[in-house]
Structure formats: structure tokens, C-alpha cells
Design an enzyme around this catalytic site. Sequence first.
Site, short mmCIF file in Angstrom:
data_model
loop_
_atom_site.label_atom_id
_atom_site.label_comp_id
_atom_site.label_asym_id
_atom_site.label_seq_id
_atom_site.Cartn_x
_atom_site.Cartn_y
_atom_site.Cartn_z
N HIS B 215 0.79 -1.21 0.00
CA HIS B 215 0.00 0.00 0.00
C HIS B 215 0.83 1.26 0.00
CE1 HIS B 215 -3.70 1.93 -0.54
NE2 HIS B 215 -3.28 2.86 0.26
N TYR B 219 1.74 5.51 -2.24
CA TYR B 219 2.04 6.88 -1.84
C TYR B 219 3.40 7.31 -2.35
CZ TYR B 219 -2.23 6.37 0.54
OH TYR B 219 -3.55 6.15 0.77
N HIS B 366 -9.92 0.58 -10.02
CA HIS B 366 -9.56 1.55 -8.98
C HIS B 366 -8.11 1.99 -9.11
CE1 HIS B 366 -8.99 3.46 -5.11
NE2 HIS B 366 -8.01 2.62 -4.87
N PHE B 367 -7.18 1.01 -9.18
CA PHE B 367 -5.80 1.48 -9.13
C PHE B 367 -5.33 2.02 -10.48
CE2 PHE B 367 -4.89 -3.18 -9.56
CZ PHE B 367 -4.12 -3.15 -10.70
N HIS B 368 -6.00 1.63 -11.57
CA HIS B 368 -5.65 2.28 -12.83
C HIS B 368 -6.12 3.73 -12.83
CE1 HIS B 368 -4.57 -1.69 -14.42
NE2 HIS B 368 -3.93 -1.04 -15.36
N ARG B 429 -10.55 -10.70 -11.54
CA ARG B 429 -9.36 -10.12 -12.17
C ARG B 429 -8.52 -11.17 -12.86
NH1 ARG B 429 -6.00 -7.32 -7.38
NH2 ARG B 429 -4.63 -6.73 -9.06
N ARG B 430 -7.64 -10.72 -13.70
CA ARG B 430 -6.47 -11.47 -14.14
C ARG B 430 -6.79 -12.80 -14.81
NH1 ARG B 430 -2.81 -10.75 -8.69
NH2 ARG B 430 -1.83 -8.82 -9.31
#
Lengths: 187, 541, 262
Positions: B215, B219, B366-368, B429-430
Site C-alpha cells: 500500500h 504513496y 480503482h488502481f488504474h 481479475r487477471r
Amino acid sequence: MTVVPPADESAQVAARVERRWATMSIVIVLLLATAAALIGLQHATMPQGRVETIDAARLHLSGEFVESNLGTAVEPDGSVTVRAIGQQYSFVPDCLLVPTDTPITFRATSPDVVHGFLIVGTNINTMLVPGYVASIRARFSNPGEHLMPCQEFCGVGHEGMWARVKVIDKAEFTRLSAGKRRMSCAD
Amino acid sequence: MLTSRRLIIAHFWLAFGLFGLALLLGAWQMLMRSPLSGWIENPEWYYRSLTAHGTVMAYVFPTLIAMGFGYAISESALEQPLIGRRWAWAGFWLVAVGSVTAVVPVALGRASVLYTFYPPLIGNGFYYVGIVLAVVGSWIWVALMSINLRIWKRANPGKPVPLAMFANVAGSYLWAWTAVGAALELLLQIIPVAFGLVSTIDAGLARIFFSWTLHAIVYFWLFPTYIAYYTIVPRAIGGRVYSDAMSRIAFVLFLVVAMPIGIHHAFMDPEVGAGFKFVHSVFTALVALPTLLTVFTICASVEIAARLRGGRGLFGWVTALPWRNPIMLALAFSFVMLGFGGAGGLINMSYQLDTSIHNTQWITGHFHLIFGGAIVIMYFAIAYDLWPHLTGRPLASLGLMRLQLWLWFVGMIVTTFPWHWVGILGMPRRMAFFDYGDPALAPLAFSVVLSVLGGFILVLSGLLFLVVLLRGHRTAPAEAGPYRFAEALHPPVSVPAVLNGYGLWVGLMIALTVSNYGYPILQLAVRSDTAVQAVYVGGSR
Amino acid sequence: MKRDGWTSASIGATAIVFVVSAVVGFILLPLAQPHLGLTGLWDAICSAAGVVSRPSPAVEAPQKGTTVVMTPNMLASADAQSIGRGATLAHQCAICHGPAGISRADSPTLSGQFAPAIYKQLKDFKTGARVNAVMSPFVVNLSEQDMVDISVYYAYLPRLPSPWRTQDRPAPKIVASGAPLRGIAPCGSCHGDLDHKVGSPWLGGQSAGYFRGQLRNFASADRHNDINEQMRTIARRMTPEEIDEAALYYSGEAGPIQPLPR
């Protein structure tokens, strides 16, 4: 024309506005954390309460995940326990049979690599990590059929790892389960 | 005063070159698993590509950007030439060699384990060694940033550290510490198994180590973007940083709370106790704090620019902003994507809501949106802003830059919104392919096709970006002047000691790591009965 | 705020957040869940911390399946001596499995087979987990070392190629892609064409009759020595036509082969 206040005063105004916003941000964050705690106290979905380990390579030799013990079992108190294995590249049983309106505990694990256990259309979702037992409680209110894909990459055959869950009416389930030790959709 | 231009350009070009390749792989993957293509004959190729895409995009690309931008900040904010330039080159080459070492076994199909590793799947050992080399290279950068700051402080006792450098060093410390989790997983667990020294591994412990990195690395990716928000954008649009102190607080808060929250990736895992999951969940809520503060400070800073340009009214000032300036445009797009992505993030961080979307396409979306969208679009802005200072030549076409940013924004929205949607519908996913012919999956088909179109738009935008940078090497030379960062509205005369250094914050970061990770790691580390047999991939055939 | 005020305020706030969240997470939330059957405060804290408990292996159902435990590097290296002994022992196998391990009947071809796959079947014949009127008697007198030797010997012989890479004809859909929503992965993801799962056999060159027969036996559970039902689960979901297609494809024998739909 905007009146520009002297620097000192302007700095104080800026600081005041900023403090107000910071306080608001902290309140928002506290609210979020409190909400999570309160929902938890309301007995909503919670992560599993205990960490249990198991010998992944010997699942088939002894313990609760031997072949003859997989599938749906009716407990003495009327609740239902479903035991399943996720392995490269299938679930066993590959179709889980469960009744409506009954407290259900899913217990599952993996003999090889990390897999995922996701019942589509529900919030039943956990990881199957070899060496550990995943255990989640659930309850279905409506009969129907759900897909149950593996949701974590587990190797080249991952895309072929789909199972199903069949939810049937409680009365029908009771009738079917009479005299049976373990059940799956095949019963 | 940029004296290490070649060094910085090398970092940026290696980063963006690899980014371009990984972008093509990503688009190919989206096409292959969509209804627009038949089922891929060899699914192993899909996972191979996915491993390469993830490894480059998550580890190599942002690390090189942070390093290159970090050197630029150190030289221009501190106004001193980079000390240890030779070491910096050594770090660069370590990252480059590490990347090649990692990518070769992946290309050969010997390490299709995806960038998240997830043992007991074990690929070729050189894949992991390559990643370790790249991380070690980046640690040289961390050390150099720290040394350069220390030397500047000695020469400027009591002076406030320029905000850009303050944030830059905070980001480097965060990276140094958060990379330790994956490093421990690789060195203590995976690499010995990959080279056959042992054949068992604790998959649960590995997941905890990985969450330590997984995580906070987000950042670390975010730091260059936030530094650009605070120190490039206001200057580029003619405004001021609203508050120097609050900006510093936001950065040190990241240092403290980005770390002890990684177990929220393991909410659904059986190897972590529920108590630790709750504690991590609370700290995850806290990590919203620096972002909320940033949203305020940046909006206020932008408003200052608008009002200086004659903007009026409660919201009317928005129209006075320099919208034709690519940096302004990038900021606006970044904020919109950060807003949507952040809202989605609130769902992921909640135990109760996460269960519905955990490991579905929602997470990919979300993370894209956050990383590929909000963060990377500011990497573009950083490059646009910095390029004339690196090449000594102006970038020619503002119009092309605006078009590129628009395409990236639209492409990212078109890609990720359908992903979120099919995630809610339960699409995992994946997977290399899906049987859209089955009535149960048929409803996904349209959304998936839509997201493929988004992917193509992103490829177009990525190519355009590279074209703009390349053309920037060919224009007529024109000195761009010294590279400067935004000034605060009330420039700090003196700063509280704690906001001019890192001791307290690094101390808290380590203390919280110990309190939030200590027991879960120790307990599993001392047990021998939780280890399982390795499953080697790509081996005997 | 004063300079020293920062330090104590930050540490204090962090400590408060940690303590409050720990009290909620380790005490209040566990105690609010009666199904955990917690015996008290200490039990609540321990369970929330994730102190490991082992489920009792209460179920000791009669096992008729395999007892072999596969390990990642089993039989990975073989010395020449072992292979030589295996060659001698293999004379008794030649009648059915062919002098070079290439069967000309409906018994399996063994040349170039993965050693762990042969070893596992020998073990299973020996323990009775797998039964075959012809094969079972041969295994009775084999020692542990004999089984290892035979396995590494056959693994050492050259392998018949899987048509996957060597022939022009496309693999049938069930072989190349499986049937995802029936839980069938591509055959090659375990059997060596794409990747290899320890214990799974190489399928290239097996006779169609043997191949078909085994899949049918798995489907009916007449054969049940696969660990954790991994092959029975798949065979049950295959249609008879798919079983035929896969059998003909891997055997290299002629037959109606469906081209892979694009």
C-alpha cells in the site's frame, strides 16, 4: 478592486480558514472509522474471527478436508457447514448446494497455491491461502444459481477455474438432505 | 540550476520508454480477453504479458520518475549541484540492469507469476534478483537525497528547507522503509526457494510482507504528483502556495500513516487476526487526511492564481484560470480522477463494502484510475514542465500537449469506469479469457468492449506524449532560465524544527510499523508448520 | 504551537488512535460476535491478534483414495545407477508397455513420462488406491526403490511429442482452452504443454483407447486415485464428444477433429 488586507492580518485569516478545513477533515475521517466499528458491532460482515492453520500437502490424508468430508453438511443445531477445496484449477465440489434462510459457514482451503473464493452477486469473498483455513458465515435469502470464480491468479489455468453455487429452498433442501452425510449439486 | 541534465534525462527516458512498451502490452491484454478477440490459444502468453506490464508499471516506471525528478528538485530547490553524481549513475544502471534481469525470464515465460509474486507460485530466480537490484538502485537515490539535504542544511543553518526538497526527501524515506517489506519477502522467503535451496515457503507470511510494501508504494508513486501539485502548478499558473506549513504537514502525515495500513489488502485473508485488520482499517481512514488537506490547499492556491488574474465571484473565478496551460489542464484532470478514485478507495478500505468487490475488476479499475490516471497524468505534466530546462529547447506545441492530456483523461475514464461496473457484477481479475457466450457472463461483454476502446485511446495518448518529448529535442535552443518552484503566499521565515526535519515522523512511521505489523509477522515467522510446498511455474515441460 | 508541543501532540495523537482502535478491534468487536464462542477477555484478544489455532482433525473417514504426497522436487534428479536398475526392472513391463516404453496396445506409453507421475501410479497400484486386473499383480513385489528406479528409467527415455507443437492440426477447443464456466482449464496447464503440475502425466502419444477409458473411469469415479478429486472433477464435466476429441488429439490418431473456433 479587491481590498488587500495587511500581510499579518491576511496570514491570520488564511490560518483560520485552514484550521477550519483541517478540523472538518479530521471529523470526516473519524466518522468513517466510527462507521466501520459501529457496523461491526451490528453483527454485519466481519473478517473471520480466528486464524486456523492446516497441513496443505496432506489435506487428502486426514482432517476435515478429506474427500469424503467435502460438500454440504447439516449440523446438529440446524445450521449448515460447507467444506470446499480450491486447487489448480478447480473447486471441489465444483457446485455447492446450500439452502435458503439458514445460517451457513463456508470453510475452505487450498492444497497448492493461493486461490480466491468469490460467490458472484453476494458479499461472500475470501482468499484461500495454502496452510490456512478460510471460514466465513453467510445466509442466502433467495433461491438461485451463482457463479463462483477463483478471483486470484493461481497459474496458467486460472481462467478455467469457475464453480457454481446452487441455492435451493430450505424445505426442498431438508427433504434432499435426509439420510445424507455430505451433499453437493450432484445429489 | 540544473547541472546533472544528462542524468535526469536518462532517468526520464528510460522510465517513459519502458512505460510506452508496458502500455502497449496492457492494451494488447485488454483486447485479448475481450469479446473482440477469440480465446487466446496459449493463455500463458497473457500472464507473461501481464507480469511484464505490472512489473514495469508498478516498480520500474514510477521509481525512475521519482529518482529523476528527485535529482532535479535537489539541484534546483537547494541551488547546489548534485553531490554524488557518480553514485547516482550507479543507481540508474542498477535499476536498468535490474529491470533487464527481471524482464528476460518473464519474456521467456519462466516467471509468469505476476508482479505481486504471491508464493507459493515461484518463477525463475533471476526475475526476483532483478527486482532486488532495481530496489537497491533506488536506495542509492534515497541516500543521495538525504546527504544532499544534510549538506545544504549545514551550509544554511536554521533556514527552512524548500518545500519541494522537504517533500522529496520525505518521499524517499517512505520508499526506503516501505520497500523493506517486499525486500524481506524476496530475500528471506522467495529467492532461497527460487534457487532451490529450500522447497517450502509460508504463503501467509509472504502476503503480510507484501502488504507492507503494497500500500505505501502507492504513496511513493503519489509523491512526485503531490510535489507537482504544491510546487509546480501554482508557479505555472501564476499563483502561490496557500500555506507552506500545511503543505509540510500533509507530506509528513503521509510518512506516518501510509505505512501501517497495508493489511487492508488482506482483509479477506485467513492468516491475519481480525483485530489487526481493524487497526489497519482505522489508520487507512487516517490516510485520507493528508489528501483532504491537499485538496484544500491546492484549490485555495489555484483560486489565488485566478483572483490575481482578475477572477471574481464565489465560483466565477474558475473561468479566469489559464485553461490553455497544459499544467492547469493536467491538474484539473488529475483532481477529477483522484476524486472518483478516492471515492472508490473509501469502499475498498471498509471491511464491509470491500467484500463485494475484493479482487474483482473493480480493484483493477480503482488502481488504474488512481495511479494510471491521477498520478501518471501529473508525471506527464512534470515532464512537460521540466523538459525545456533539461534540453535547453522549448516544447513546441501546447496544442499537442493539451490533446495528449485530454486523450489520456478520456481514455482513462472510458477504460476504468466499465471496469468498476463489471467488478460490481462480480467479474474476477487477471483471467486470460472469459466465456461471454454464457448467459451468466454475456451482460459483461458491452462494458468490456468499451474499456478496450479506452485502452486504445490511452495508447494513442501515450504515443503522442513520446512524440511531444522527442520533438522537444529538435526545436531551436532557447535558454529556459533557472528551474523554480512555487512560492508560498506567506513565505516561511522560520519553520518549527519538526517541520524542517524528519526525526519525529520517521520515528512514528517505524513505531507504527512495529505495533501494526510486529505480531502478525513474528508469529508466522517463528512457526514452521505453516510453510507449504513451492509450486514452480514455467519449469519442466 | 510551541516547538516541543509538536512532538508530544503528534506522539499523543498517534498513541490515542492506536489504543482506541486496538480496544475496539481486539476487545469490543470480538466480544460482539457470539458465534466465536470466546471464553473471556484474554481469549478475545488472542483470537483478534490471530494467535494460531489448529482445527481438530476430528473427521477420520475411511479413505479409499491415494496416500501419496507430492513434493515439488521429487525424483527431480536421478543417478545413472538408478536408471540402470530401472532398465533391468522394466523388462517385466515391456510386454504391455513396449520394449522402449512405447505401447502398441491400449496400455499407457511410458517413455519420457514425468518420473513423479509414474511413481505416483505405481504407489497407488501398490496401496490399492488404483486397481487394474493386469497391472496390480506386477506391483505387489516392487520395493520403494524399485518404483523410483522404474520411474526415473522411463522418464529418461525419449518422449513422444505432444501434437500441440509438432503438428499442423489445431488442438480441439476442449484441449486448447478448456471450458471455463464448466471449470475446465486448458489440459496443458497441468499436463506439461503450457505448464506442469507435479504428478500430472504427459499426455502426448497415449493411445486413444487408454485415454478415453481413463477419462470415463474418472468421470464415473471407478478410478479415484487422483489427489483431491482433481481429475474426477474435470472428467465429470466433459461431454463424451469432448473426451473423444481429446483422446484422438493426444494419441495423434486420425479422427474428426474440430478446429479451434476463432
